[in-house]
Write a protein that holds these residues in place. Sequence first.
Motif, PDB file in Angstrom:
ATOM      1  N   LEU A 123      45.911   8.061   7.930  1.00 51.84           N
ATOM      2  CA  LEU A 123      44.733   7.618   8.062  1.00 51.84           C
ATOM      3  C   LEU A 123      44.213   7.433   9.404  1.00 51.84           C
ATOM      4  O   LEU A 123      44.690   6.863  10.185  1.00 51.84           O
ATOM      5  CB  LEU A 123      44.517   6.220   7.284  1.00 51.84           C
ATOM      6  N   LEU A 164      45.514   2.642  -2.463  1.00 49.14           N
ATOM      7  CA  LEU A 164      45.162   3.994  -1.545  1.00 49.14           C
ATOM      8  C   LEU A 164      46.188   4.152  -0.377  1.00 49.14           C
ATOM      9  O   LEU A 164      46.167   5.283  -0.024  1.00 49.14           O
ATOM     10  CB  LEU A 164      43.797   3.854  -0.854  1.00 49.14           C
ATOM     11  N   LEU A 168      45.445  11.100   3.148  1.00 46.80           N
ATOM     12  CA  LEU A 168      44.071  10.331   3.414  1.00 46.80           C
ATOM     13  C   LEU A 168      44.067  10.207   4.841  1.00 46.80           C
ATOM     14  O   LEU A 168      44.798   9.515   5.607  1.00 46.80           O
ATOM     15  CB  LEU A 168      44.023   9.210   2.567  1.00 46.80           C
ATOM     16  N   PHE A 206      49.403   4.537   4.269  1.00 42.61           N
ATOM     17  CA  PHE A 206      48.345   5.164   5.116  1.00 42.61           C
ATOM     18  C   PHE A 206      48.964   5.782   6.316  1.00 42.61           C
ATOM     19  O   PHE A 206      48.367   5.787   7.314  1.00 42.61           O
ATOM     20  CB  PHE A 206      47.333   4.159   5.604  1.00 42.61           C
ATOM     21  N   LYS A 210      39.650  12.419   1.963  1.00 41.39           N
ATOM     22  CA  LYS A 210      38.239  11.504   2.378  1.00 41.39           C
ATOM     23  C   LYS A 210      38.041  10.767   0.898  1.00 41.39           C
ATOM     24  O   LYS A 210      38.209  11.438  -0.153  1.00 41.39           O
ATOM     25  CB  LYS A 210      37.261  12.367   2.611  1.00 41.39           C
ATOM     26  N   ILE A 211      37.759   9.555   1.036  1.00 34.24           N
ATOM     27  CA  ILE A 211      37.633   8.647  -0.080  1.00 34.24           C
ATOM     28  C   ILE A 211      36.432   7.752   0.326  1.00 34.24           C
ATOM     29  O   ILE A 211      36.231   7.351   1.564  1.00 34.24           O
ATOM     30  CB  ILE A 211      38.687   7.976  -0.967  1.00 34.24           C
ATOM     31  N   ARG A 212      35.180   7.806  -0.490  1.00 30.19           N
ATOM     32  CA  ARG A 212      34.248   7.050  -0.328  1.00 30.19           C
ATOM     33  C   ARG A 212      33.964   5.963  -1.443  1.00 30.19           C
ATOM     34  O   ARG A 212      33.616   6.572  -2.639  1.00 30.19           O
ATOM     35  CB  ARG A 212      32.855   7.795   0.155  1.00 30.19           C
ATOM     36  N   LEU A 272      38.616   4.214   9.371  1.00 26.06           N
ATOM     37  CA  LEU A 272      38.722   3.063   8.218  1.00 26.06           C
ATOM     38  C   LEU A 272      37.574   2.043   8.368  1.00 26.06           C
ATOM     39  O   LEU A 272      37.265   1.650   9.311  1.00 26.06           O
ATOM     40  CB  LEU A 272      39.900   2.171   8.103  1.00 26.06           C
ATOM     41  N   HIS A 299      40.109   9.720   5.883  1.00 28.03           N
ATOM     42  CA  HIS A 299      38.730   8.803   6.242  1.00 28.03           C
ATOM     43  C   HIS A 299      38.773   8.094   4.904  1.00 28.03           C
ATOM     44  O   HIS A 299      38.776   8.654   3.705  1.00 28.03           O
ATOM     45  CB  HIS A 299      37.842   9.874   6.454  1.00 28.03           C
ATOM     46  N   LEU A 300      38.427   6.605   5.078  1.00 29.05           N
ATOM     47  CA  LEU A 300      38.332   5.775   3.893  1.00 29.05           C
ATOM     48  C   LEU A 300      37.123   4.765   4.317  1.00 29.05           C
ATOM     49  O   LEU A 300      37.014   4.387   4.982  1.00 29.05           O
ATOM     50  CB  LEU A 300      39.465   5.144   3.672  1.00 29.05           C
TER      51      LEU A 300
END
Length: 276
Positions: free
Chosen positions: A196, A157, A163, A193, A142-144, A199, A165-166
């Motif tokens: 993923l 990314l 990954l 991705f 996860k990246i926010r 998004l 959740h972005l």
Amino acid sequence: MLPISMQDLVNLRHLDIRETKLNEMPIGMNKLKSLQFLRYYVVGKHEGNKMRELGALAHLHQSICISHLENEARMSDKDGIDLLDLYWSSNENENIVDFQNEKDIPDKLQPHSNLKELVIRDYKGITFPDWLGHFSYHNITKIRMTGCRNCRMLPSLGQLPSLKHLFISNFSRLEIVGAEFYRDDESCLETPFPMLEVLSFWSMSCWKEWHSFELNAFPQLRELTISRCPMLRGDLPNHLPSLRNKVLEGKHSVESAIEVTMNAFCCVLIHPRSNF
């Protein structure tokens, strides 16, 4: 502020100061060598309460939010940290930002490759550090990223193999999402991705174009949200075989640009304030 005698609590293992209004940590936090959980750390302006104080806390694990990073920028040896939240003060005067110094801060804060979740808030630099998006971070799911108002380009990314959740919001100067979003000069993944699933883009006021050069990207994407991106036009990803839900808010050109190929498209969720 916390009491100056905090440094005497040498057996302290758990310190949770979330939801407080601390301006800085007390001097001598590096003496709390038994500390295992520290959810929040406020970087101070004086020697003795800088980021280097965290270097001595070898037993930290789980998650940590580091605030007021503009006061200074070693997290690379903290292999027990799962979630890293990097937070700059949002009320700083952006007209006097030293952009090179801003980039040096996250460079020095490069986390251990065991990291699973990353949050970056109100970063004031123009570009992101090289480690962000590097394929060696194979555990990140996860990246926010929010409030990075000076950045005109997203990091690569697409090379993060796990990954899922972005979330990207409030990049107010970003106009184009291009090939750099999918891969860089050291790319090793043939499919950007690859894992993923979710998004989201929110409040990207200047975002005009999304260049989708990678036809095989996003094979597992289930949910796509584009909201409050009023200038976005055409050339969006047009082959998303796993997409189930999409939330769109904006001009009709965004809707018509996404001609999505789906195996079992279930529903289209239109924001109540949409102009469709």
